[in-house]
Design an enzyme around this catalytic site. Sequence first.
Site, short mmCIF file in Angstrom:
data_model
loop_
_atom_site.label_atom_id
_atom_site.label_comp_id
_atom_site.label_asym_id
_atom_site.label_seq_id
_atom_site.Cartn_x
_atom_site.Cartn_y
_atom_site.Cartn_z
CB CYS A 118 -0.80 -0.02 1.26
SG CYS A 118 -2.12 1.51 1.23
CB CYS A 122 -1.26 4.08 7.87
SG CYS A 122 -2.35 4.97 6.69
CB CYS A 125 -1.14 0.02 8.65
SG CYS A 125 -1.45 -0.90 7.41
N GLY A 164 -3.84 -3.22 1.08
CA GLY A 164 -4.06 -2.20 0.10
C GLY A 164 -5.18 -1.14 0.37
CD GLU A 165 -7.67 3.20 0.19
OE1 GLU A 165 -7.70 3.20 1.47
OE2 GLU A 165 -9.01 3.29 -0.39
CB SER A 196 -12.35 -0.68 4.97
OG SER A 196 -11.60 -0.03 5.67
CB SER A 219 -9.02 3.81 7.85
OG SER A 219 -9.45 2.73 7.68
CG LEU A 220 -11.44 10.15 11.02
CD1 LEU A 220 -11.44 10.87 9.77
CD2 LEU A 220 -12.74 10.73 11.72
CG HIS A 221 -7.26 5.45 11.97
ND1 HIS A 221 -8.16 4.40 12.59
CD2 HIS A 221 -6.99 4.74 10.79
CE1 HIS A 221 -8.16 3.34 11.88
NE2 HIS A 221 -7.45 3.68 10.93
CG ASN A 296 -4.55 -6.04 16.20
OD1 ASN A 296 -5.06 -6.41 17.23
ND2 ASN A 296 -5.49 -6.02 14.94
N1 SAH Z 1 -6.63 0.69 3.10
C1 SAH Z 1 -8.02 0.27 3.64
C2 SAH Z 1 -8.19 -0.96 3.75
C3 SAH Z 1 -7.33 -1.52 4.59
S1 SAH Z 1 -8.32 -1.82 6.03
C4 SAH Z 1 -8.34 1.50 4.92
O1 SAH Z 1 -7.15 1.81 5.45
O2 SAH Z 1 -9.41 1.38 5.45
C5 SAH Z 1 -7.20 -2.19 7.34
C6 SAH Z 1 -8.01 -1.68 8.47
O3 SAH Z 1 -7.06 -2.12 9.57
C7 SAH Z 1 -8.19 -0.21 8.67
O4 SAH Z 1 -9.06 0.19 9.39
C8 SAH Z 1 -6.76 0.14 9.32
O5 SAH Z 1 -6.91 1.24 9.89
C9 SAH Z 1 -6.73 -0.88 10.47
N2 SAH Z 1 -5.39 -1.22 11.03
C10 SAH Z 1 -4.35 -0.79 10.30
N3 SAH Z 1 -3.22 -1.02 11.18
C11 SAH Z 1 -3.79 -1.59 12.51
C12 SAH Z 1 -3.18 -1.96 13.77
N4 SAH Z 1 -1.89 -2.08 13.80
N5 SAH Z 1 -3.86 -2.52 14.67
C13 SAH Z 1 -5.37 -2.55 14.44
N6 SAH Z 1 -6.08 -2.15 13.06
C14 SAH Z 1 -5.21 -1.66 12.18
FE1 SF4 Z 2 -2.75 0.31 5.95
FE2 SF4 Z 2 -5.20 1.29 5.08
FE3 SF4 Z 2 -3.04 2.93 5.52
FE4 SF4 Z 2 -2.84 1.34 3.52
S1 SF4 Z 2 -4.29 2.96 3.66
S2 SF4 Z 2 -1.38 1.91 4.86
S3 SF4 Z 2 -3.66 -0.49 4.23
S4 SF4 Z 2 -4.41 1.59 6.93
#
Ligand code: SAH
Ligand code: SF4
Length: 352
Positions: A118, A122, A125, A164-165, A196, A219-221, A296
Amino acid sequence: MKKMKKDIKNLSLEELKRHFIEIGEKPYRAEEIFRAIYKSKIFNFYDITTLPKTLRDALDNQFFITSSELISKRKSSDSSIKFLIKFPDNSLVETVLIKDTAHGKTRNTLCLSSQVGCAMKCKFCATGQMGFTRNLTVGEIIEQFLLAEKIAGKINNIVFMGMGEPLANYENVKKAIEIITDNKGRGLGKRKIVISTSGIIDKIYKLTDEIKSVKLAISLHAATQEKRDYLMPGLRNYKISNLFEALKYYNRKTGNTITIEYLLIKDVNDDYKDAKDLIKLLRTLKFVKVNLIHFNRVAHIDFKSSSREKVFAEILKKNGITVTIRHSKGEEISAACGQLATDKNIATKFKA
Ligand code: SAH
Ligand code: SF4
């Protein structure tokens, strides 16, 4: 030179029909093949016995049905299964099957990958740490689904929450959804699919118009631009204010509830002010719910999970927001959200 065979799963039913008309075959053959592949899970043209031998030869000359190799299949104690799949160019992707039992019924949810790696980087991730290799083709997205269904039985829901996205590979994801939901083939309901996204704004407008019934998770965070830019550096050009305009449009056009995913990270985005900022943003949306996600462990990433999950959830609840605390399944086999990475350095550390 040997002719390269093409992936037949890249073709929609209409395209397959056109192909048959072009080669002087009856278009209903396309429906036969669609049924054989998507419903009966037949992965060899010679096993589609309703087809004349000459047509099987012709198809086998030009196309393949599957191309991947199942490298491993690991089961965790909560019954999640992680499939590691290798495509012919040696690209590895992970696909995770999650079993949920509620009211005596077991539902199979399949977490699909849309890219190898990806580009969004982030910080929390595992996939983001791998960097970006390439988009998956339509056929490769579908192949994960077909393999899982052949091995593990009927899939009830699909979530694009693997590697991936998905909206950075919009056209292929859209076409894969069209094929998987085609009633002449597998016919999975569009409402059973969640995309997502980290927030590719122009594609949120496009998907609202083009693939309406699919559900959306964001995925806002982080609720402030500064914090989000820090956590999700690849999204810097996609401003939160513009993202929320797109989400309002999605709410208005589809009437669907949007799921906001918010990963709680200790001392990064888990204090009272963060909750307040989030509430302020969410009040601008009509149909919204929040999944507070437990962080995680990921190798080489120093973030820690927050102990304030319940407190944070209570603040949101008191302000009228629907919220669920989510622990992803399969953590012990690195099959949980954010743990999907096929780069050995990143993936192996937590293998059971
Ligand atoms: N790229 C897309 C699809 C991947 S989804 C997206 O980001 O939405 C993967 C999900 O896992 C997302 O909600 C992401 O934010 C979350 N995620 C990433 N790293 C994580 C971690 N270490 N622990 C828990 N969730 C995580
Ligand atoms: Fe991970 Fe989704 Fe961010 Fe890509 S966009 S790095 S898959 S959380």
